[in-house]
Every structure is written in structure tokens, then in C-alpha cells.
Write a protein that holds these residues in place. Structure first.
Motif, PDB file in Angstrom:
ATOM      1  N   ASP A  46       0.799  -1.232   0.000  1.00  0.00           N
ATOM      2  CA  ASP A  46       0.000   0.000   0.000  1.00  0.00           C
ATOM      3  C   ASP A  46       0.828   1.277   0.000  1.00  0.00           C
ATOM      4  OD1 ASP A  46      -2.476  -1.294  -0.013  1.00  0.00           O
ATOM      5  OD2 ASP A  46      -2.338  -1.690   2.131  1.00  0.00           O
ATOM      6  N   GLY A  47       2.072   1.221   0.467  1.00  0.00           N
ATOM      7  CA  GLY A  47       2.846   2.463   0.531  1.00  0.00           C
ATOM      8  C   GLY A  47       4.251   2.222   1.039  1.00  0.00           C
ATOM      9  N   TYR A 111      -0.419 -21.450   0.834  1.00  0.00           N
ATOM     10  CA  TYR A 111       0.673 -21.148  -0.101  1.00  0.00           C
ATOM     11  C   TYR A 111       1.980 -21.797   0.329  1.00  0.00           C
ATOM     12  CZ  TYR A 111      -2.208 -17.664  -2.431  1.00  0.00           C
ATOM     13  OH  TYR A 111      -3.197 -17.046  -3.146  1.00  0.00           O
ATOM     14  N   HIS A 113       4.809 -20.979  -1.370  1.00  0.00           N
ATOM     15  CA  HIS A 113       5.819 -19.995  -1.785  1.00  0.00           C
ATOM     16  C   HIS A 113       6.959 -20.664  -2.549  1.00  0.00           C
ATOM     17  CE1 HIS A 113       3.727 -16.837   0.370  1.00  0.00           C
ATOM     18  NE2 HIS A 113       3.583 -17.691   1.339  1.00  0.00           N
TER      19      HIS A 113
ATOM     20  N   SER B 100      -1.407 -16.274   2.280  1.00  0.00           N
ATOM     21  CA  SER B 100      -1.258 -15.058   1.484  1.00  0.00           C
ATOM     22  C   SER B 100      -0.277 -15.332   0.344  1.00  0.00           C
ATOM     23  CB  SER B 100      -0.720 -13.935   2.374  1.00  0.00           C
ATOM     24  OG  SER B 100      -0.297 -12.851   1.590  1.00  0.00           O
ATOM     25  N   THR B 102       1.935 -13.406  -0.471  1.00  0.00           N
ATOM     26  CA  THR B 102       3.213 -12.781  -0.166  1.00  0.00           C
ATOM     27  C   THR B 102       3.751 -13.224   1.190  1.00  0.00           C
ATOM     28  OG1 THR B 102       4.252 -10.663   0.408  1.00  0.00           O
ATOM     29  CG2 THR B 102       1.872 -10.732   0.528  1.00  0.00           C
ATOM     30  N   LEU B 103       5.056 -13.446   1.247  1.00  0.00           N
ATOM     31  CA  LEU B 103       5.694 -13.854   2.502  1.00  0.00           C
ATOM     32  C   LEU B 103       5.648 -12.742   3.539  1.00  0.00           C
ATOM     33  CD1 LEU B 103       8.805 -15.762   1.134  1.00  0.00           C
ATOM     34  CD2 LEU B 103       7.038 -16.715   2.602  1.00  0.00           C
ATOM     35  N   LEU B 106       3.530 -13.551   6.521  1.00  0.00           N
ATOM     36  CA  LEU B 106       3.778 -14.833   7.191  1.00  0.00           C
ATOM     37  C   LEU B 106       3.507 -14.763   8.695  1.00  0.00           C
ATOM     38  CD1 LEU B 106       4.751 -17.521   6.091  1.00  0.00           C
ATOM     39  CD2 LEU B 106       7.090 -16.868   6.645  1.00  0.00           C
ATOM     40  N   PHE B 142       5.819   0.003   8.001  1.00  0.00           N
ATOM     41  CA  PHE B 142       6.802   0.152   6.929  1.00  0.00           C
ATOM     42  C   PHE B 142       6.147   0.335   5.558  1.00  0.00           C
ATOM     43  CE2 PHE B 142       9.509  -1.901   3.654  1.00  0.00           C
ATOM     44  CZ  PHE B 142      10.548  -0.995   3.670  1.00  0.00           C
ATOM     45  N   ASP B 143       5.134  -0.495   5.279  1.00  0.00           N
ATOM     46  CA  ASP B 143       4.570  -0.411   3.927  1.00  0.00           C
ATOM     47  C   ASP B 143       3.052  -0.201   3.922  1.00  0.00           C
ATOM     48  OD1 ASP B 143       3.615  -2.888   4.584  1.00  0.00           O
ATOM     49  OD2 ASP B 143       4.871  -4.017   3.209  1.00  0.00           O
ATOM     50  N   GLY B 144       2.533   0.273   5.045  1.00  0.00           N
ATOM     51  CA  GLY B 144       1.098   0.573   5.099  1.00  0.00           C
ATOM     52  C   GLY B 144       0.767   1.804   4.272  1.00  0.00           C
ATOM     53  N   LYS B 145      -0.512   1.973   4.034  1.00  0.00           N
ATOM     54  CA  LYS B 145      -0.950   3.077   3.183  1.00  0.00           C
ATOM     55  C   LYS B 145      -0.784   4.428   3.880  1.00  0.00           C
ATOM     56  CE  LYS B 145      -4.783   4.332   0.167  1.00  0.00           C
ATOM     57  NZ  LYS B 145      -3.916   4.440  -1.013  1.00  0.00           N
ATOM     58  N   ARG B 227       5.904   6.379  10.549  1.00  0.00           N
ATOM     59  CA  ARG B 227       6.834   6.421   9.418  1.00  0.00           C
ATOM     60  C   ARG B 227       7.115   7.871   9.069  1.00  0.00           C
ATOM     61  NH1 ARG B 227       4.121   3.169   5.152  1.00  0.00           N
ATOM     62  NH2 ARG B 227       3.598   5.010   3.940  1.00  0.00           N
ATOM     63  N   ASP B 230       9.978   7.569   4.917  1.00  0.00           N
ATOM     64  CA  ASP B 230      10.098   6.153   4.585  1.00  0.00           C
ATOM     65  C   ASP B 230      10.831   5.304   5.616  1.00  0.00           C
ATOM     66  OD1 ASP B 230       8.644   6.454   2.294  1.00  0.00           O
ATOM     67  OD2 ASP B 230      10.385   6.640   0.975  1.00  0.00           O
ATOM     68  N   ARG B 296     -10.736  -0.224   5.566  1.00  0.00           N
ATOM     69  CA  ARG B 296     -10.263  -1.478   6.122  1.00  0.00           C
ATOM     70  C   ARG B 296      -8.807  -1.345   6.574  1.00  0.00           C
ATOM     71  NH1 ARG B 296     -10.194  -6.450   2.242  1.00  0.00           N
ATOM     72  NH2 ARG B 296      -9.341  -4.748   1.055  1.00  0.00           N
TER      73      ARG B 296
END
Lengths: 283, 301
Positions: A46-47, A111, A113, B100, B102-103, B106, B142-145, B227, B230, B296
Motif C-alpha cells: 500500500d505504501g 501457499y 511460496h 497469502s 506474499t511472505l 507470514l 513500513f509499507d502501510g498506506k 513512518r 520512509d 479497512r
């Protein structure tokens, strides 16, 4: 001029995989690279930093998406969340084509992977081709499928791997990402002639080629992407280029990754083969 | 054999835990013979039996997942020690296989799983759960919107009794029983130093880490995991700050959030308005407020 209807992007030349260890080098030194291949799943978020890095790369370089978990060959339906995120990324990168593997890796929503090998059956070909069509219709870019390295063969198989690949791409009417290292690895693990494979694929469907290194063990070869490309793989690459013409080529190096220059220099060794293909086309 | 049947049989074998010496088990969870499963679906060749060929995938599966798991939870490893961490990783991944593509996801169930299975962390269970909550929050931050920041002009003329302030989706609020932020930063520092370390240094690092964990005493803290440019940061919050931010995340309008947040405050009533203004100024400067409505993932902490 494109060599076939699936590789209209002959000007893509030689690319390398975009890896986090090289971000600083790429963004500060801005090396001349024909294109980068990204692992789609690393950016289906998402970012944050990964997407900001990607945006900076996109400002200066051509980027092609390569997936590792669509699992075209899994018997279950495509994951909707996966598709939605993939399409969002496709719109961001404007990838001219989208590749993923001819394999399976998930079942009942779980999964592994991993890129698990397909049983080469007509049922599997039908299911896989249907899924490729569904993904292509959803993401609205050409889809190309990559042959994987394998360490096992199934009793139920009704054809060879290359016959299966042909069966799938004909049914799905999609392109091929021909991984000549994977062909070599599988040929050693399953005792077949890798040139028979290369000579049997429909050249008119090859959109992209992968080259890579691997690791040799006592009883089998593992596709580790942690070494330079070996001579027998370059020979297969030469034969592939002879058959399919000038085609976008990418070096994969995913483990024990050396400096950017070393990876790029290794990739550029493909130039001499592409040059001869261009010459043959001109003549 | 149908494709789905074959894939179910192979996946079950591939996901079966390895033996202590990292080989494929001779029997699976239900007592079925892995050798028989392998022979039924996989051809042998002149160098490898069906079992050995299947074992390549079984080992790859576990090596890949354990490596990704260890990368995500170095703090938990420090809390439990290497051996117990490996045991926890195997048990968790057996109970909660990846659902998922993506790892990255996990460890999404790990906090809840550890709470339910107290035996794995023993006397350090609460510390372990806190560390997992922090490490998972870091992944989310780290990678949330990130939504567009709220500007002062967005608030012009708003009625505080009705105004709702939205927190950035990536922003994580944690109330923890242990100051695990300090421990995690120490682990990171040691791991960074270790990249250029000798064996002797590495031994010292392990001892330092063990001492740091042993020193860790319960002491409630409140954290904002956020954050900036970045990079992810842990910011300690006062109890009152945490309460106000939690009320805002829970959807309370501004006035109600402040009232709720300061209900049990130790601040003198005359200091509250000024203090709250300072906090809001800091939070706004850090970009914690955003313009859009909740979606969400933007749920109460």
C-alpha cells in the motif's frame, strides 16, 4: 522490427533484476541499463519506501513485471486480492507485458511460496490455460509464462514438459518467457537433451528470455540464481536466439548478489548473441 | 489422478515439518507414509528415489519459510534464544501455514497464536507477545498506506464536537507491558555490528543480547509506531496521549476523544488544554493525521 507478435519490444535489449542491494547504486549513479525486471509481489503493497523507490526507478528506466505467486497451474481459482493488487501495480509501472511461472504452489488457500512442477496432463493444461486467460482479461496486459526448473516428474504425466508448455500457450494464446537456465537445470535432473526442448518451443511465441546461474550437487542441480551463467547455458541461449531472433533478455541473480557492475557485466555478455541475431535479421 | 488431488497430496507432504536433522519425515501428521505418497505420485530416476525427489521440495519449503520468518522477528529470537525460536517458528508455521500470496504476511497470526500457546515461550510469554506485537506493527508501518496529510485549512470552521480526525492507516498504536522497543533497537544495533564482526565479537553479542533480555523487567509503555521519510520510528507516548489517539482511532469526535483520553489523567485540570494543544501540534507535524475517511485496516488499536 519485432521477431514475432509476442515480442514487439525488441528494443528492450538486456535487462537485469531490480534488487534492494542495488537501489543506492542505481539511484545515485544512474547507470545505463536497458530495463529492469521487478518481482511484482515486492511492490504489491500500500505504501512506503519500496513504492517510492519504484517510482524513482520508473522515472528513468523501463520496468517489466515478473510474478512468483500467481500459480497459473494451481487447481484453485485466482486469488481476487492478488489480482486487484497486481492490476494496481500494472497501472503504476505500465509494464508492457506481465510474466509468471508455469507451475503451481497453492492449494485450498494455503501457499507453499515455491514454484512446484506441473503434472504434464491435458487436464492440467486446460485448467492452466483457462487461468492464464482469466488473469490476462483482468489485468489487461499480455501475459507470458515461464518454464520452471524442476526436481521431480509425475507418474500421471501424459507428455513431455515442452509439449505441455506448447499445449498451454496454444490454448491460452499467450507468450513464453523462455528460461534457458531452467531448461538446462531440468535437462540435467531429468536426463533429456536441452536442445530438443529449445528446438521444440514455438519460436513465434517467445516474448522474453531469462538467463541465470545455478548450483550443482552430487545427484541434482538446484536453480539458485547465485552464480554467473555457465557455458552450456550460453550455448542454449545462442540456439534460442537463433530460433526466435532478437528478444528481450534478462539475467536473474537473487542470492549472494555481487556488485551492480558485476551483475550488469554478466548480463551484457548476452549482447554478442543478440548482435548476431540482429545481423541475421538485417541480412 | 486429478490435478487437485495430486496437488493436495504433494502440498501436504511438502508442508510436513522436517526431522531434527532437516530431512523429510518417513510419516506425515496423520501417520501416512511419506514414502508411499512419494512413490504414488513421483517417478524415481537413476540417481534419486521418489522420496528423495519429494524431499527436495519439502526442505526448500521449510528453509524458505524459516528464513523469511527469522528475518521478520529478530526481536523474538533474542527473547526466546535461537533454539526455542526455531521450535516456535516450526510449530507456528505448522499450525498457521501461509494463506497469502506474499511472505510479508507470514507472521500476521503470530501474536494471537503465541497468546494461545503459552508453553512455547514459557516464563517469557508476555515479553514474547509484546515483542511480536512490536515487530508486526513495524512491518505494517513500513509499507502501510499513507493518505494525504491533514492541513490546518482542512479544519477551518470545524465544530470540535463533531469533527473526526483520522489517523494514517500505517500508524500503529501499542500498549505494551515491557519496554521492548529498547530491546529491539539493541538487537538491531548488535545485528548491524555483527556484519563486520569476528567470532569473538559474535559470542559477545550473544551474551549481550541474553543479558539485555534477562534485564528486561515489566514496565508499561505506550508507543506510536510511525513512518517518516520512509523510515519507521518508535515514539514513546504518555498514557494520556495514547488514550486520546486510541479514542480518535476508535472513531470518537475530537472533543469526545480528548474528554475520554484525559478522564484518568494526572494532569491538573488547568494544564490540560495547553498540553493537549502541544500534543496535537506534534502529532500533526509528524503527519499522523490524514484527510480521508477510515477504511479497512484503519481500525481501533
Amino acid at each position: 522490427m519485432p521477431a514475432n507478435r509476442f515480442n514487439s519490444f525488441t528494443d528492450y535489449g538486456i535487462g537485469i533484476g531490480l534488487r534492494a542491494t542495488h537501489y543506492d547504486h542505481i539511484l545515485t549513479r544512474k547507470p545505463v541499463v536497458d530495463w529492469f525486471e521487478i518481482i511484482s509481489e515486492n511492490f504489491m503493497i500500500d505504501g512506503g519506501r519500496p513504492l517510492h523507490i519504484l517510482d524513482q526507478i520508473l522515472e528513468q528506466y523501463k520496468v517489466v513485471q515478473h510474478g512468483v505467486s500467481m500459480y497459473f497451474g494451481s487447481a484453485e481459482k485466482p486469488n481476487r486480492e492478488h489480482l486487484r493488487r497486481l492490476k494496481t501495480l500494472v497501472q503504476r509501472t505500465k509494464t508492457p507485458w506481465l510474466s509468471d511461472h508455469l507451475c503451481w504452489g497453492s492449494v485450498d488457500g494455503r501457499y507453499t511460496h515455491d514454484l512446484l512442477p506441473m503434472p504434464y496432463t491435458f487436464e492440467a493444461a486446460r485448467i492452466t490455460a483457462q487461468k492464464i486467460r482469466e488473469v490476462r482479461d483482468f489485468v489487461e496486459v499480455p501475459v507470458v509464462v515461464e518454464n520452471v526448473s524442476s526436481y521431480a516428474e509425475f507418474h500421471v504425466s501424459e507428455m513431455t514438459e515442452w509439449e505441455f508448455l506448447n499445449e498451454v500457450v496454444e490454448r491460452a494464446d499467450c507468450g513464453i518467457l523462455l528460461d534457458v537456465n531452467n531448461i538446462y537445470v531440468s535437462s540435467q535432473n531429468h536426463s533429456f537433451d536441452p536442445f530438443t526442448y529449445v528446438n521444440s518451443i514455438p519460436a513465434e511465441r517467445v516474448a522474453q528470455i531469462h538467463i541465470a546461474g545455478h548450483s550443482k550437487y552430487r545427484k541434482y542441480i538446484l536453480d539458485t540464481h547465485d552464480h554467473p551463467v555457465i557455458d552450456p547455458v550460453w550455448k542454449l541461449y545462442a540456439r534460442a536466439i537463433e530460433r526466435v531472433g532478437h528478444t528481450a533478455t534478462l539475467l536473474e541473480w537473487d542470492d549472494s548478489i555481487p556488485s551492480f557492475e558485476e551483475v550488469h557485466d554478466e548480463a551484457l555478455k548476452a549482447k554478442r548473441f543478440l548482435a548476431s541475431a540482429s545481423l541475421a535479421t538485417a541480412v | 489422478m486429478k490435478l487437485l488431488t495430486l496437488q493436495r497430496q504433494m502440498a501436504r507432504a511438502v508442508m510436513t515439518p522436517l526431522t531434527p536433522s532437516e530431512r523429510m519425515r518417513s510419516s506425515g501428521a496423520s501417520g501416512r507414509s511419506q514414502r508411499a505418497v512419494a512413490a504414488r505420485i513421483i517417478k524415481p530416476n537413476d540417481r534419486l528415489s521418489s522420496f528423495e525427489r519429494l524431499e527436495i521440495y519439502n526442505r526448500q519449503y521449510w528453509f524458505r519459510l524459516l528464513s523469511a520468518f527469522a528475518e521478520d522477528f529478530p526481536g523474538l529470537r533474542a527473547v526466546l534464544g535461537g533454539k526455542q525460536f526455531d521450535a516456535v517458528a516450526k510449530a507456528y508455521l505448522t499450525d498457521c501455514p501461509s494463506r497469502s500470496f506474499t511472505l510479508r504476511n507470514l507472521g500476521s497470526q503470530l501474536g494471537g497464536w503465541l497468546r494461545k500457546h503459552s508453553k512455547w515461550a514459557g516464563t517469557r510469554q508476555k515479553l514474547a507477545v509484546d515483542m511480536v506485537r512490536l515487530e508486526w506493527a513495524e512491518i505494517e508501518a513500513f509499507d502501510g498506506k499513507a493518505e494525504p496529510r491533514l492541513n490546518p485549512e482542512d479544519l477551518a470552521g470545524a465544530n470540535p464536537a463533531k469533527l473526526r480526525l483520522w489517523l494514517q492507516p500505517y500508524f500503529q498504536l501499542l500498549d505494551l507491558r515491557y519496554p521492548v522497543d529498547d530491546l529491539l533497537l539493541e538487537v538491531r544495533k548488535n545485528d548491524g555490528d555483527a556484519e563486520v564482526a569476528s567470532n569473538a565479537f559474535s559470542e559477545r553479542r550473544k551474551r549481550n543480547r541474553a543479558h539485555a533480555v534477562a534485564r528486561m523487567k515489566p514496565s508499561q509503555i505506550f508507543l506510536g509506531v510511525h513512518r517518516l521519510d520512509d523510515s519507521v520510528y518508535f515514539r514513546r507516548l504518555d498514557r494520556d496521549e495514547f488514550a486520546i489517539l486510541s479514542a480518535l482511532r476508535g472513531g470518537k469526535p475530537l472533543s469526545a476523544a480528548i474528554e475520554t483520553g484525559l478522564r484518568e489523567s494526572s494532569l491538573a485540570p488547568e494544564e490540560r488544554a495547553e498540553q493537549a494543544e502541544r500534543w496535537f501540534r506534534t502529532w500533526a507535524a509528524l503527519g499522523w493525521f490524514c484527510r480521508r475517511t477510515a477504511r479497512r485496516g484503519d481500525r481501533p488499536a
